[in-house]
Design an enzyme around this catalytic site. Structure first.
Site, PDB file in Angstrom:
ATOM      1  N   HIS A 288       0.859  -1.180   0.000  1.00 18.97           N
ATOM      2  CA  HIS A 288       0.000   0.000   0.000  1.00 18.97           C
ATOM      3  C   HIS A 288       0.895   1.229   0.000  1.00 18.97           C
ATOM      4  O   HIS A 288       1.592   1.498   0.975  1.00 18.97           O
ATOM      5  CB  HIS A 288      -0.874  -0.025   1.261  1.00 18.97           C
ATOM      6  CG  HIS A 288      -2.033   0.901   1.243  1.00 18.97           C
ATOM      7  ND1 HIS A 288      -1.908   2.264   1.094  1.00 18.97           N
ATOM      8  CD2 HIS A 288      -3.369   0.664   1.347  1.00 18.97           C
ATOM      9  CE1 HIS A 288      -3.101   2.823   1.128  1.00 18.97           C
ATOM     10  NE2 HIS A 288      -4.003   1.881   1.280  1.00 18.97           N
ATOM     11  N   HIS A 331      -1.231   3.360  11.640  1.00 22.02           N
ATOM     12  CA  HIS A 331      -0.036   4.172  11.499  1.00 22.02           C
ATOM     13  C   HIS A 331       0.032   5.273  12.546  1.00 22.02           C
ATOM     14  O   HIS A 331      -0.974   5.680  13.126  1.00 22.02           O
ATOM     15  CB  HIS A 331       0.044   4.780  10.086  1.00 22.02           C
ATOM     16  CG  HIS A 331      -1.158   5.583   9.687  1.00 22.02           C
ATOM     17  ND1 HIS A 331      -2.379   5.034   9.424  1.00 22.02           N
ATOM     18  CD2 HIS A 331      -1.310   6.922   9.485  1.00 22.02           C
ATOM     19  CE1 HIS A 331      -3.232   5.962   9.066  1.00 22.02           C
ATOM     20  NE2 HIS A 331      -2.618   7.127   9.116  1.00 22.02           N
ATOM     21  N   GLU A 337      -2.728  15.185  10.836  1.00 25.84           N
ATOM     22  CA  GLU A 337      -3.709  15.054   9.768  1.00 25.84           C
ATOM     23  C   GLU A 337      -5.087  15.563  10.197  1.00 25.84           C
ATOM     24  O   GLU A 337      -5.614  15.143  11.224  1.00 25.84           O
ATOM     25  CB  GLU A 337      -3.864  13.579   9.370  1.00 25.84           C
ATOM     26  CG  GLU A 337      -2.588  12.872   8.994  1.00 25.84           C
ATOM     27  CD  GLU A 337      -2.797  11.380   8.807  1.00 25.84           C
ATOM     28  OE1 GLU A 337      -3.942  10.904   9.010  1.00 25.84           O
ATOM     29  OE2 GLU A 337      -1.835  10.686   8.466  1.00 25.84           O
ATOM     30  N   HIS A 361      -6.090  13.787  13.729  1.00 25.92           N
ATOM     31  CA  HIS A 361      -5.138  12.832  14.288  1.00 25.92           C
ATOM     32  C   HIS A 361      -3.779  13.511  14.296  1.00 25.92           C
ATOM     33  O   HIS A 361      -3.157  13.709  13.246  1.00 25.92           O
ATOM     34  CB  HIS A 361      -5.090  11.545  13.450  1.00 25.92           C
ATOM     35  CG  HIS A 361      -6.417  10.856  13.347  1.00 25.92           C
ATOM     36  ND1 HIS A 361      -6.830  10.196  12.221  1.00 25.92           N
ATOM     37  CD2 HIS A 361      -7.423  10.730  14.248  1.00 25.92           C
ATOM     38  CE1 HIS A 361      -8.038   9.684  12.410  1.00 25.92           C
ATOM     39  NE2 HIS A 361      -8.415  10.002  13.641  1.00 25.92           N
ATOM     40  N   HIS A 367      -3.633   5.638  14.754  1.00 24.98           N
ATOM     41  CA  HIS A 367      -4.961   5.573  14.165  1.00 24.98           C
ATOM     42  C   HIS A 367      -4.921   4.644  12.958  1.00 24.98           C
ATOM     43  O   HIS A 367      -3.881   4.082  12.606  1.00 24.98           O
ATOM     44  CB  HIS A 367      -5.486   6.965  13.786  1.00 24.98           C
ATOM     45  CG  HIS A 367      -4.605   7.742  12.848  1.00 24.98           C
ATOM     46  ND1 HIS A 367      -3.395   8.274  13.228  1.00 24.98           N
ATOM     47  CD2 HIS A 367      -4.765   8.089  11.558  1.00 24.98           C
ATOM     48  CE1 HIS A 367      -2.842   8.905  12.213  1.00 24.98           C
ATOM     49  NE2 HIS A 367      -3.657   8.804  11.172  1.00 24.98           N
TER      50      HIS A 367
END
Length: 433
Positions: A288, A331, A337, A361, A367
């Site tokens: 990813h 992560h 963010e 976050h 999260h």
């Protein structure tokens, strides 16, 4: 009263020339002794005069009256819209809010602005202010200018008709508008009610990211950014000019419409972009990629490779990587963010994140997907592609901690039970294999 759009030019950061009245723009010079049609020449600069040519942003405006013509500025009270991000403790907790309610009384775009969080400030020349807006009436007899930063406006509900000094932007949900610092404008609401997100950038101007190994194509294409053509009004009357300066609002009387630029040329101008035209890049084998592949715009910082603020989106896309956990992994980031959902559902959350809602976050706060999303993604057949459709989320990511303000922390629409959505993740460890 309303200025209608006269169309758009395409490109981002290009030199443009546009006139609403033939013969307005001078040929071969910027400030002739006498401007055509009895207009005034005025330069609007968004970068230092001596900035490198490829970074320099400025436009020459040819207008009916200079921008200096207005009454004396006096303080204007607007307690919900500010840059007072504070110096006290910041919770590392995961935060999320329901959509902001529509105002109970009539409120225009400026009155409907509501500060959620931010960092830095206009006095430092770095950082961002993150705001929401919820409005239900047109701006009447009023114009607004932000001298502190450029405004990235993200409609979530309702169209915006944004009339600026340099022309008109008609913006709908899943489009964004970028209004440069210092531009005066007025907002009307074709649909009556409107709600969305605003990123106020105090740092270096937004630009398109370099593509590096991606090559010459992909992500947001410059040709898809639309720059407003010149449009003007010659109207006199009793108006007010609201200006945001050093985190506070100021009001001055003005006896004419400041939207009186008959022609302009340069590369410092409002623009809009349709997020649905974003060319998504992704993995077609395994793993990813980092969310930087979803970058639309970024404001660089003084540290190479690190942005003052990045603007990323999560649009419809196809996930084809095999033997890979496809939603965003769990992560913790050095970056902080702020996310908003513009349309549809977000693939990393099963429920609770509604269009118009937002989450924060901060740096090193863990999260990722909630329990239901994790279970679903762990069981799907990754031999088949996953088509994510009918969605659009946006993220403002910064290198500095995003400090939530008191009114957002205490708001009734804050989801105080939000951290509990991870508590359903069960222990799966088995040392036998």
């Amino acid at each position: 009263m309303s200025i209608e759009s006269t169309g758009y030019q395409t490109g981002f950061g290009n030199e443009f020339a546009t006139e609403a009245l033939p013969g307005t723009l001078p040929v071969g010079r910027n400030s002739p002794q006498r401007v055509a049609h009895g207009l005034y020449a005025e330069q609007l600069t968004g970068t230092a005069f001596t900035a490198p040519r490829h970074q320099n942003r400025r436009s020459w405006l040819y207008r009916i009256r200079p921008a200096a013509m207005h009454g004396e500025f006096q303080p204007f009270a607007h307690e919900r819209f500010h840059n007072a991000f504070g110096a006290g403790p910041v919770t590392p907790e995961k935060l999320r809010w329901d959509p902001m309610p529509m105002p109970p009384a009539p409120a225009d775009f400026v009155e409907g602005l509501y500060t959620v969080a931010g960092n830095g400030g206009p006095d430092l020349g770095t950082g961002v202010g993150i705001h929401l807006y919820a409005a239900n009436r047109d701006m009447q007899g009023r114009f607004f200018c932000d001298a502190d930063g450029e405004l990235l406006v993200v409609p979530q509900q309702g169209r915006l008709h944004i009339e600026t000094e340099l022309g008109v932007l008609d913006v709908e949900p899943q489009e964004i508008a970028l209004i440069p610092r210092g531009i005066r404008f007025r907002v009307t609401l074709p649909d009556g009610d409107a709600r969305g997100y605003v990123c106020e950038n105090f740092g270096a101007l937004f630009k398109l990211p370099d593509l590096g190994p991606i090559g010459s194509n992909g992500l947001a294409n410059p040709r898809d950014f639309l720059i407003s053509n010149a449009a003007y009004e010659d109207v006199e009357g009793g108006f007010e000019l609201l200006t945001k300066f050093q985190g506070h609002l100021w009001r001055a009387d003005i006896d004419h419409s400041p939207l009186d630029v008959v022609g302009w040329h340069g590369n410092y101008a409002p623009c809009k972009y349709d997020l649905r035209r974003f060319n998504v890049i992704g993995s077609i084998s395994f793993d990813h990629p980092d969310p930087s592949i979803f970058l639309v715009l970024h404001s660089p910082s003084d540290t190479p490779g690190t942005s003052n603020v990045d603007v990323a989106i999560f649009p419809p896309r196809v996930l084809a990587m095999q033997d890979t956990f496809r939603p965003p992994w769990f992560h913790r980031n050095i970056a902080s963010e702020f996310m908003g959902l513009v349309h549809g559902e977000y693939d990393a959350k099963a429920e609770g994140f509604a269009p118009g809602g937002c989450s924060l976050h901060n740096c090193m706060t863990g999260h990722g997907p909630d329990a239901a999303t994790f279970e679903k993604a762990s069981a799907i057949d990754t031999g088949k592609p996953d088509y994510i459709t009918d969605t659009m989320a946006i993220m403002f990511e910064t290198r500095a901690v995003i400090r939530p303000v008191a009114q957002a922390l205490e708001a009734a629409h804050r989801q105080r039970s939000y951290p509990a959505c991870w508590m359903g993740l069960r222990k799966r460890f088995d040392p036998r294999g």
